[in-house]
Every structure is written in structure tokens, then in C-alpha cells.
Design a protein around this motif. Structure first.
Motif, PDB file in Angstrom:
ATOM      1  N   CYS A 194      -3.012 -33.008  -6.316  1.00 44.26           N
ATOM      2  CA  CYS A 194      -3.912 -32.328  -7.251  1.00 44.26           C
ATOM      3  C   CYS A 194      -4.991 -31.575  -6.476  1.00 44.26           C
ATOM      4  N   VAL A 195      -5.634 -30.643  -7.155  1.00 46.22           N
ATOM      5  CA  VAL A 195      -6.734 -29.875  -6.570  1.00 46.22           C
ATOM      6  C   VAL A 195      -7.909 -29.908  -7.540  1.00 46.22           C
ATOM      7  N   LEU A 255       8.443 -45.435   2.376  1.00 47.24           N
ATOM      8  CA  LEU A 255       9.302 -46.227   1.503  1.00 47.24           C
ATOM      9  C   LEU A 255      10.759 -45.769   1.625  1.00 47.24           C
ATOM     10  N   CYS A 256      10.971 -44.474   1.670  1.00 45.43           N
ATOM     11  CA  CYS A 256      12.331 -43.952   1.782  1.00 45.43           C
ATOM     12  C   CYS A 256      12.963 -44.328   3.112  1.00 45.43           C
ATOM     13  N   ASP A 257      12.163 -44.323   4.171  1.00 46.00           N
ATOM     14  CA  ASP A 257      12.671 -44.776   5.461  1.00 46.00           C
ATOM     15  C   ASP A 257      13.105 -46.234   5.364  1.00 46.00           C
ATOM     16  N   GLU A 258      12.296 -47.040   4.694  1.00 43.83           N
ATOM     17  CA  GLU A 258      12.605 -48.462   4.532  1.00 43.83           C
ATOM     18  C   GLU A 258      13.884 -48.679   3.728  1.00 43.83           C
ATOM     19  N   LEU A 259      14.052 -47.899   2.659  1.00 51.54           N
ATOM     20  CA  LEU A 259      15.166 -48.105   1.743  1.00 51.54           C
ATOM     21  C   LEU A 259      16.399 -47.278   2.073  1.00 51.54           C
ATOM     22  N   GLY A 260      16.293 -46.424   3.079  1.00 54.88           N
ATOM     23  CA  GLY A 260      17.427 -45.578   3.444  1.00 54.88           C
ATOM     24  C   GLY A 260      17.691 -44.477   2.443  1.00 54.88           C
ATOM     25  N   LEU A 261      16.624 -43.847   1.949  1.00 57.16           N
ATOM     26  CA  LEU A 261      16.736 -42.798   0.939  1.00 57.16           C
ATOM     27  C   LEU A 261      16.318 -41.454   1.502  1.00 57.16           C
ATOM     28  N   SER A 262      16.783 -40.393   0.863  1.00 56.42           N
ATOM     29  CA  SER A 262      16.324 -39.050   1.193  1.00 56.42           C
ATOM     30  C   SER A 262      14.953 -38.820   0.567  1.00 56.42           C
ATOM     31  N   PHE A 263      14.123 -38.046   1.264  1.00 53.53           N
ATOM     32  CA  PHE A 263      12.759 -37.777   0.793  1.00 53.53           C
ATOM     33  C   PHE A 263      12.424 -36.312   1.006  1.00 53.53           C
ATOM     34  N   PHE A 264      11.706 -35.763  -0.001  1.00 55.81           N
ATOM     35  CA  PHE A 264      11.214 -34.391   0.123  1.00 55.81           C
ATOM     36  C   PHE A 264       9.782 -34.331  -0.403  1.00 55.81           C
ATOM     37  N   ASP A 265       8.913 -33.655   0.334  1.00 62.49           N
ATOM     38  CA  ASP A 265       7.509 -33.490  -0.046  1.00 62.49           C
ATOM     39  C   ASP A 265       7.339 -32.130  -0.724  1.00 62.49           C
ATOM     40  N   ALA A 266       7.198 -32.148  -2.065  1.00 63.01           N
ATOM     41  CA  ALA A 266       7.046 -30.896  -2.806  1.00 63.01           C
ATOM     42  C   ALA A 266       5.756 -30.174  -2.463  1.00 63.01           C
ATOM     43  N   GLY A 267       4.796 -30.907  -1.905  1.00 57.25           N
ATOM     44  CA  GLY A 267       3.536 -30.297  -1.515  1.00 57.25           C
ATOM     45  C   GLY A 267       3.667 -29.350  -0.339  1.00 57.25           C
ATOM     46  N   GLY A 290      -7.876 -37.574  -3.210  1.00 56.80           N
ATOM     47  CA  GLY A 290      -7.473 -38.264  -1.992  1.00 56.80           C
ATOM     48  C   GLY A 290      -6.257 -39.146  -2.215  1.00 56.80           C
ATOM     49  N   GLU A 291      -6.205 -39.809  -3.360  1.00 57.42           N
ATOM     50  CA  GLU A 291      -5.046 -40.653  -3.671  1.00 57.42           C
ATOM     51  C   GLU A 291      -3.791 -39.809  -3.875  1.00 57.42           C
ATOM     52  N   THR A 292      -3.932 -38.643  -4.495  1.00 59.59           N
ATOM     53  CA  THR A 292      -2.751 -37.796  -4.701  1.00 59.59           C
ATOM     54  C   THR A 292      -2.191 -37.313  -3.369  1.00 59.59           C
ATOM     55  N   ARG A 293      -3.050 -37.135  -2.373  1.00 58.46           N
ATOM     56  CA  ARG A 293      -2.593 -36.702  -1.057  1.00 58.46           C
ATOM     57  C   ARG A 293      -1.908 -37.833  -0.293  1.00 58.46           C
ATOM     58  N   ARG A 294      -2.133 -39.053  -0.691  1.00 61.18           N
ATOM     59  CA  ARG A 294      -1.535 -40.198  -0.008  1.00 61.18           C
ATOM     60  C   ARG A 294      -0.132 -40.508  -0.503  1.00 61.18           C
ATOM     61  N   LEU A 295       0.295 -39.877  -1.591  1.00 60.65           N
ATOM     62  CA  LEU A 295       1.629 -40.164  -2.125  1.00 60.65           C
ATOM     63  C   LEU A 295       2.728 -39.808  -1.128  1.00 60.65           C
ATOM     64  N   ILE A 337      -4.653 -45.896 -15.826  1.00 58.88           N
ATOM     65  CA  ILE A 337      -3.243 -46.302 -15.772  1.00 58.88           C
ATOM     66  C   ILE A 337      -3.009 -47.231 -14.579  1.00 58.88           C
ATOM     67  N   CYS A 338      -3.276 -46.737 -13.394  1.00 58.27           N
ATOM     68  CA  CYS A 338      -3.142 -47.528 -12.162  1.00 58.27           C
ATOM     69  C   CYS A 338      -4.214 -47.100 -11.171  1.00 58.27           C
ATOM     70  N   GLY A 339      -4.166 -45.819 -10.789  1.00 61.30           N
ATOM     71  CA  GLY A 339      -5.248 -45.258  -9.987  1.00 61.30           C
ATOM     72  C   GLY A 339      -5.039 -45.249  -8.488  1.00 61.30           C
ATOM     73  N   THR A 340      -4.013 -45.934  -7.983  1.00 52.56           N
ATOM     74  CA  THR A 340      -3.829 -45.990  -6.542  1.00 52.56           C
ATOM     75  C   THR A 340      -2.451 -45.479  -6.131  1.00 52.56           C
ATOM     76  N   ALA A 341      -2.405 -44.889  -4.944  1.00 51.56           N
ATOM     77  CA  ALA A 341      -1.135 -44.409  -4.415  1.00 51.56           C
ATOM     78  C   ALA A 341      -0.184 -45.564  -4.130  1.00 51.56           C
ATOM     79  N   GLU A 342      -0.723 -46.708  -3.729  1.00 47.92           N
ATOM     80  CA  GLU A 342       0.127 -47.873  -3.497  1.00 47.92           C
ATOM     81  C   GLU A 342       0.807 -48.319  -4.785  1.00 47.92           C
ATOM     82  N   GLY A 343       0.090 -48.232  -5.892  1.00 47.89           N
ATOM     83  CA  GLY A 343       0.671 -48.584  -7.183  1.00 47.89           C
ATOM     84  C   GLY A 343       1.802 -47.653  -7.559  1.00 47.89           C
ATOM     85  N   ALA A 344       1.636 -46.366  -7.286  1.00 52.70           N
ATOM     86  CA  ALA A 344       2.697 -45.392  -7.551  1.00 52.70           C
ATOM     87  C   ALA A 344       3.891 -45.655  -6.648  1.00 52.70           C
TER      88      ALA A 344
END
Length: 208
Positions: A134-135, A161-173, A149-154, A94-101
Motif C-alpha cells: 500500500c501507499v 514461506l514458499c522456500d520452506e514449502l517448495g512453492l513458486s513465488f512471485f512479488d507483484a510489487g 510497513g506491514e504491507t511491505r513485509r508481505l 482483522i489481524c494487522g500483522t504480516a506474520e498473520g497474513a
């Protein structure tokens, strides 16, 4: 918050890692969130959904950016849109990279902010949630061939990105972990934990 759209993939739909059926409704994080906030939470989770990428392997359109304008219009007025996507972007075909996501999330935010809501309501607030990493599954790899490793980089990329755009962010991990049964999906307890944590996050944010 009176009306919230939960826009996600199978982690929002409630895919049971044991057999692929849907978890009991009491565990689904949009339902847990709705009960805790006493708000209407519209669950729009689709298995395999990506941010902006096409996936022809499913029975329907999985491109989140393509369907989102319809959902924004049909469910308006909205106070908040919670977006938890990216895990499926990381499939290597599909894409494969955290930057793409991350870039896909940027486009999703743009769609929400620029949509013509007309007389149905104002532009809703946006909360970006990074899905749990993912595990390793029982066969020694993670589902769909995703790079762990890519899933951990999200999370750090989404946070920046949220800091840049002024958005709220939550890490479900920080509150849930993927099941080792398939390495991707969440059991009932971990799914519900996201809803409870988001309720507290939103409640605290409103008081600030």
C-alpha cells in the motif's frame, strides 16, 4: 497450463480506485494471463477477502479458507491455483500483522494440498503472489488504516514461506504499484501488468 484458478481479493476482482466500480475486463490480470497463456483462467476475486480471518463488515463471507474447498471442487480439474491475498488481513481490526497474513497463506496452501479431489483431478500446483504494498493516500493515510510497513513485509515473508514449502513465488510489487487515490487498489495499467508478468513467470517456469 490448461486450467488456472485465480484466488484473490479486490485486486483480482479489479476494484477501480477512482470510483470503486470494476475495471474494464481487458485490464483484469486473470484475463491478461489467460490471453497470454491461451489458457482458461477462472477469476475468483472478492473485495475484502482475507486468508483465514472473519470480517463481518461485508455483504458475504470474506473468509478465504472457508470458501476455498467449494471453489476447488466446483472448478476442478485444476492445473494451477494462483493465490494473491493478504492485503485485507492487514486491516487493524482483522489481524494487522504480516506474520498473520503469512500464517493465513500457509493454511490456504494446506487446504489446496489436502483437499480430496477424488476423480475430478490431481492436486494442482500452487503459485503464491504477494500483493503490491500500500501507499499513502491523499488524506495522509492508507485505506483501511493498514500499516504501510506491514504491507511491505508481505513479500519477504511469503518468499520465505514458499522456500520452506517448495512453492513458486512471485512479488507483484516488482511490476505494479498501488494508486495514490486510495493507497490500496490498482489502476488498469498496473492491474494488467501483473497478468503479463505472471504469464512470463509461468512460461519461464514451465521451460525450466
Amino acid at each position: 497450463m490448461k486450467r488456472i484458478l485465480a484466488f484473490g481479493d479486490s485486486l483480482t476482482w479489479g476494484h477501480d480506485p477512482v470510483d470503486g466500480t470494476r475495471l474494464d475486463a481487458r485490464f483484469l490480470w486473470p484475463n491478461v494471463l489467460a490471453k497470454a497463456l491461451r489458457a482458461e483462467v477462472i477469476s475468483e476475486g472478492l473485495g475484502g477477502r482475507t486468508t483465514i480471518y472473519d470480517d463481518e463488515n461485508g455483504p458475504c463471507d470474506r473468509n478465504g479458507a472457508r470458501v476455498l474447498p467449494v471453489l476447488l471442487q466446483s472448478h476442478s480439474p485444476l492445473d494451477l491455483v494462483i493465490v494473491m491475498l493478504g492485503t485485507n488481513d492487514l486491516k487493524p481490526d482483522i489481524c494487522g500483522t504480516a506474520e498473520g497474513a503469512r500464517d493465513g497463506i500457509r493454511r490456504i496452501v494446506e487446504i489446496i494440498r489436502r483437499h480430496d479431489y477424488g476423480v475430478v483431478g490431481l492436486v494442482p500446483q500452487v503459485l503464491i503472489v504477494s500483493p503490491p504494498p500500500c501507499v499513502i493516500g491523499p488524506d495522509g493515510v492508507t485505506g483501511g488504516g493498514r500499516d504501510i510497513g506491514e504491507t511491505r513485509r508481505l513479500a519477504p515473508l511469503y518468499s520465505a514461506l514458499c522456500d520452506e514449502l517448495g512453492l513458486s513465488f512471485f512479488d507483484a510489487g516488482t511490476v505494479s504499484v498501488a494508486s495514490s487515490i486510495d493507497g490500496v487498489h490498482l489502476d488498469g495499467a498496473n492491474t494488467a501488468a501483473i497478468g503479463a508478468a505472471l504469464a512470463e513467470f509461468i512460461h519461464t517456469s514451465q521451460k525450466a
